[in-house]
Structures are given as C-alpha cells and as structure tokens.
Motif scaffolding. Structure first.
Motif, PDB file in Angstrom:
ATOM      1  N   ALA A 132       0.833  -1.204   0.000  1.00 54.82           N
ATOM      2  CA  ALA A 132       0.000   0.000   0.000  1.00 54.82           C
ATOM      3  C   ALA A 132       0.868   1.255   0.000  1.00 54.82           C
ATOM      4  O   ALA A 132       0.559   2.241  -0.681  1.00 54.82           O
ATOM      5  N   CYS A 133       1.965   1.227   0.738  1.00 48.75           N
ATOM      6  CA  CYS A 133       2.866   2.372   0.794  1.00 48.75           C
ATOM      7  C   CYS A 133       3.513   2.620  -0.566  1.00 48.75           C
ATOM      8  O   CYS A 133       3.553   3.759  -1.049  1.00 48.75           O
ATOM      9  N   VAL A 134       4.004   1.557  -1.201  1.00 47.30           N
ATOM     10  CA  VAL A 134       4.632   1.708  -2.522  1.00 47.30           C
ATOM     11  C   VAL A 134       3.614   2.242  -3.527  1.00 47.30           C
ATOM     12  O   VAL A 134       3.915   3.152  -4.310  1.00 47.30           O
ATOM     13  N   LEU A 135       2.388   1.729  -3.488  1.00 51.64           N
ATOM     14  CA  LEU A 135       1.361   2.216  -4.413  1.00 51.64           C
ATOM     15  C   LEU A 135       0.984   3.665  -4.109  1.00 51.64           C
ATOM     16  O   LEU A 135       0.698   4.437  -5.022  1.00 51.64           O
ATOM     17  N   LYS A 136       1.009   4.042  -2.841  1.00 50.47           N
ATOM     18  CA  LYS A 136       0.739   5.440  -2.479  1.00 50.47           C
ATOM     19  C   LYS A 136       1.816   6.353  -3.063  1.00 50.47           C
ATOM     20  O   LYS A 136       1.517   7.428  -3.584  1.00 50.47           O
ATOM     21  N   ILE A 137       3.055   5.905  -2.991  1.00 52.23           N
ATOM     22  CA  ILE A 137       4.148   6.688  -3.565  1.00 52.23           C
ATOM     23  C   ILE A 137       3.906   6.880  -5.061  1.00 52.23           C
ATOM     24  O   ILE A 137       4.041   7.982  -5.586  1.00 52.23           O
ATOM     25  N   PHE A 138       3.525   5.807  -5.732  1.00 53.68           N
ATOM     26  CA  PHE A 138       3.269   5.884  -7.174  1.00 53.68           C
ATOM     27  C   PHE A 138       2.066   6.753  -7.509  1.00 53.68           C
ATOM     28  O   PHE A 138       2.105   7.537  -8.444  1.00 53.68           O
ATOM     29  N   THR A 139       0.974   6.601  -6.785  1.00 54.33           N
ATOM     30  CA  THR A 139      -0.280   7.259  -7.164  1.00 54.33           C
ATOM     31  C   THR A 139      -0.411   8.682  -6.664  1.00 54.33           C
ATOM     32  O   THR A 139      -0.960   9.523  -7.359  1.00 54.33           O
ATOM     33  N   GLU A 140       0.078   8.952  -5.469  1.00 59.49           N
ATOM     34  CA  GLU A 140      -0.122  10.279  -4.896  1.00 59.49           C
ATOM     35  C   GLU A 140       1.090  11.184  -5.018  1.00 59.49           C
ATOM     36  O   GLU A 140       0.952  12.385  -5.138  1.00 59.49           O
ATOM     37  N   ILE A 141       2.245  10.619  -4.953  1.00 61.64           N
ATOM     38  CA  ILE A 141       3.457  11.423  -4.986  1.00 61.64           C
ATOM     39  C   ILE A 141       4.003  11.503  -6.407  1.00 61.64           C
ATOM     40  O   ILE A 141       4.791  12.361  -6.731  1.00 61.64           O
TER      41      ILE A 141
END
Length: 174
Positions: A132-141
């Motif tokens: 979830a953290c890696v996907l957050k980095i990709f999607t939000e950051i």
C-alpha cells in the motif's frame, strides 16, 4: 545484569519470529490484487500490473530476498564523495526497503512520513502495508520507484514462469 540480557534476547527473538519470507508468486498476486483495486483514473495514467508487477517483485527479491523483516542501513553520502558533510545513515525497512527519511517514522529521524506508518509496521509479517505504501508513492506522490538496474526490463511472462497461475488479464486503457 544477566536477567536483562536474557530478557533483551527473548524480546528480539519474538520480534524476529513475526517476519517471514514471502513467496514470489504470493507477492505477485497481492500486487496484482491491490493494483486492480486502484481508482480508474490512476490506471489511465499507466499504473497497471503489466507495467509494475515484475519489476517491483524483482526489486524486492534483490533488496530484501522477500524477507519481511529486512532492515538495512544506507549512507546517501557515499554517493557524494568529498562533500565534507557529516555522514548520515538512513534505515531501510521491509520488503521494498523503504526509508525512515521519507515514508515512515522511526520516532527519532525527521521524516515527511509519506505513508503515515511507524517504520516497524514495514517489518512485520504482513506485506499489505508495504505494498500500500509503494502504491501510495506511485499514485499520490507520482514518483517512479527506483528499481535495481537488473529489474528494469523484466517481463512478467518469463519472470513468473515458475508460478502456477498466470497474471490475471487487466483491461488496458487505449
């Protein structure tokens, strides 16, 4: 003093017992599932299983050996030789080796804590929060995960050949 040493060893043994080696195919399946649950507008920007899964799992294999309790140090100053600055050590946590200076809080290092996690959450036996953290980095950051050079061109069909199931087909946007 002996009692304290025994207690510390017992605590360390219990904490290490919580981790595990995540099988490659299980990690692949979890990534595919979590990417499939992303909002459609994210997928339209190119974040698809076809693009992300094989290089991400390859990255995990090389940096952590699929070990959920992997904990390593990195010295970013090693890459900037001769700058004269004091050496600062970054801790890298879990499957994806995520940094305490960026994505989680260790309680003592200044961090924007992008993922809103305690760093110890990244070294438990549950890879969901790491993913979830890696996907957050990709999607939000909108930051591209820095893969190991050997992983940049991994094709899912060959990288996951030993897995008993194929990557589910996902609808690609034109």
């Amino acid at each position: 003093m002996k009692l304290l040493e025994v207690f510390v060893l017992a605590v360390l043994a219990c904490s290490l017992a919580e981790g595990r080696i995540v099988p490659k195919c299980e990690l692949r399946d979890q990534l595919v599932e979590m990417i499939g649950a992303l909002p459609q507008e994210v997928k339209e920007k190119g974040l698809t299983a076809e693009y992300l899964v094989a290089p991400a799992v390859c990255h995990v294999e090389l940096v952590s050996g699929f070990n959920t309790t992997a904990l390593n140090e990195m010295n970013p100053d090693d890459k900037r030789k001769g700058n004269g600055a004091a050496s600062e050590v970054w801790m890298l946590y879990g499957l994806f080796q995520l940094s305490n200076h960026l994505v989680c809080s260790d309680g003592s290092t200044p961090s924007p804590n992008i993922c809103g996690l305690d760093c110890t959450d990244l070294i438990d036996d549950n890879p969901s929060d790491d993913i979830a953290c890696v996907l957050k980095i990709f999607t939000e950051i909108v930051v591209t995960l820095i893969y190991q050079e050997d992983c940049n061109h991994k094709a899912a069909s060959t990288y996951f050949a030993e897995c008993n199931r194929h990557i589910p087909k996902m609808t690609l946007m034109p």
